[in-house]
Design a protein around this motif. Structure first.
Motif, PDB file in Angstrom:
ATOM      1  N   LEU A  18       0.817  -1.208   0.000  1.00 45.04           N
ATOM      2  CA  LEU A  18       0.000   0.000   0.000  1.00 45.04           C
ATOM      3  C   LEU A  18       0.852   1.260   0.000  1.00 45.04           C
ATOM      4  N   GLY A  19       1.857   1.346   0.850  1.00 44.63           N
ATOM      5  CA  GLY A  19       2.707   2.538   0.908  1.00 44.63           C
ATOM      6  C   GLY A  19       3.374   2.825  -0.425  1.00 44.63           C
ATOM      7  N   GLN A  20       3.863   1.778  -1.082  1.00 48.87           N
ATOM      8  CA  GLN A  20       4.493   1.948  -2.398  1.00 48.87           C
ATOM      9  C   GLN A  20       3.471   2.418  -3.424  1.00 48.87           C
ATOM     10  N   PHE A  21       2.277   1.841  -3.376  1.00 49.44           N
ATOM     11  CA  PHE A  21       1.251   2.201  -4.345  1.00 49.44           C
ATOM     12  C   PHE A  21       0.826   3.654  -4.195  1.00 49.44           C
ATOM     13  N   HIS A  33       4.931  10.848   3.719  1.00 49.34           N
ATOM     14  CA  HIS A  33       3.554  11.324   3.542  1.00 49.34           C
ATOM     15  C   HIS A  33       2.591  10.135   3.489  1.00 49.34           C
ATOM     16  N   ALA A  34       2.987   9.061   2.802  1.00 45.80           N
ATOM     17  CA  ALA A  34       2.156   7.852   2.747  1.00 45.80           C
ATOM     18  C   ALA A  34       1.918   7.311   4.153  1.00 45.80           C
ATOM     19  N   ARG A  35       2.977   7.246   4.949  1.00 44.38           N
ATOM     20  CA  ARG A  35       2.854   6.759   6.323  1.00 44.38           C
ATOM     21  C   ARG A  35       1.897   7.631   7.132  1.00 44.38           C
ATOM     22  N   GLU A  36       2.020   8.955   6.993  1.00 43.05           N
ATOM     23  CA  GLU A  36       1.136   9.870   7.720  1.00 43.05           C
ATOM     24  C   GLU A  36      -0.326   9.652   7.331  1.00 43.05           C
ATOM     25  N   LEU A  37      -0.593   9.516   6.036  1.00 37.38           N
ATOM     26  CA  LEU A  37      -1.974   9.297   5.577  1.00 37.38           C
ATOM     27  C   LEU A  37      -2.541   8.002   6.149  1.00 37.38           C
ATOM     28  N   ILE A  38      -1.728   6.953   6.121  1.00 36.50           N
ATOM     29  CA  ILE A  38      -2.186   5.649   6.617  1.00 36.50           C
ATOM     30  C   ILE A  38      -2.410   5.698   8.123  1.00 36.50           C
ATOM     31  N   GLU A  39      -1.464   6.276   8.865  1.00 37.31           N
ATOM     32  CA  GLU A  39      -1.600   6.354  10.326  1.00 37.31           C
ATOM     33  C   GLU A  39      -2.773   7.219  10.753  1.00 37.31           C
ATOM     34  N   ALA A  40      -3.142   8.207   9.929  1.00 38.76           N
ATOM     35  CA  ALA A  40      -4.277   9.080  10.239  1.00 38.76           C
ATOM     36  C   ALA A  40      -5.607   8.474   9.784  1.00 38.76           C
ATOM     37  N   ALA A  41      -5.574   7.234   9.318  1.00 34.10           N
ATOM     38  CA  ALA A  41      -6.767   6.518   8.855  1.00 34.10           C
ATOM     39  C   ALA A  41      -7.473   7.263   7.718  1.00 34.10           C
ATOM     40  N   GLU A  42      -6.689   7.872   6.830  1.00 31.78           N
ATOM     41  CA  GLU A  42      -7.246   8.603   5.698  1.00 31.78           C
ATOM     42  C   GLU A  42      -7.233   7.789   4.406  1.00 31.78           C
TER      43      GLU A  42
END
Length: 75
Positions: A18-21, A33-42
């Motif tokens: 997912l992060g790569q995608f 930025h990918a990590r932040e979006l995922i951790e924020a449940a966005e």
């Protein structure tokens, strides 16, 4: 209100994390930025919130972030 179109993102092979995608599809600027979006449940995958950056995506999965949608396709 109409749902946003789904952008097809070509892959050489599957699965993809997912992060790569998110980076490849332009839904995230970089890995941080990918990590932040995922951790924020966005981030949603197939309509469900996904909080695992390493979640494996396959062709046809629909990823949604902040009103944008994309799906991996194998070419």
């Amino acid at each position: 209100m109409a749902r946003p179109p789904i952008d097809d993102v070509p892959l050489a092979a599957e699965p993809i994390r997912l992060g790569q995608f998110l980076k490849l599809a332009g839904l995230a600027e970089d890995g941080g930025h990918a990590r932040e979006l995922i951790e924020a449940a966005e981030v949603q995958v197939n309509g469900r919130v996904e909080t695992r950056r390493g979640a494996q995506l396959r062709a046809g999965d629909v990823v949604a972030v902040q009103g944008r949608r994309a799906r991996p396709v194998v070419r």
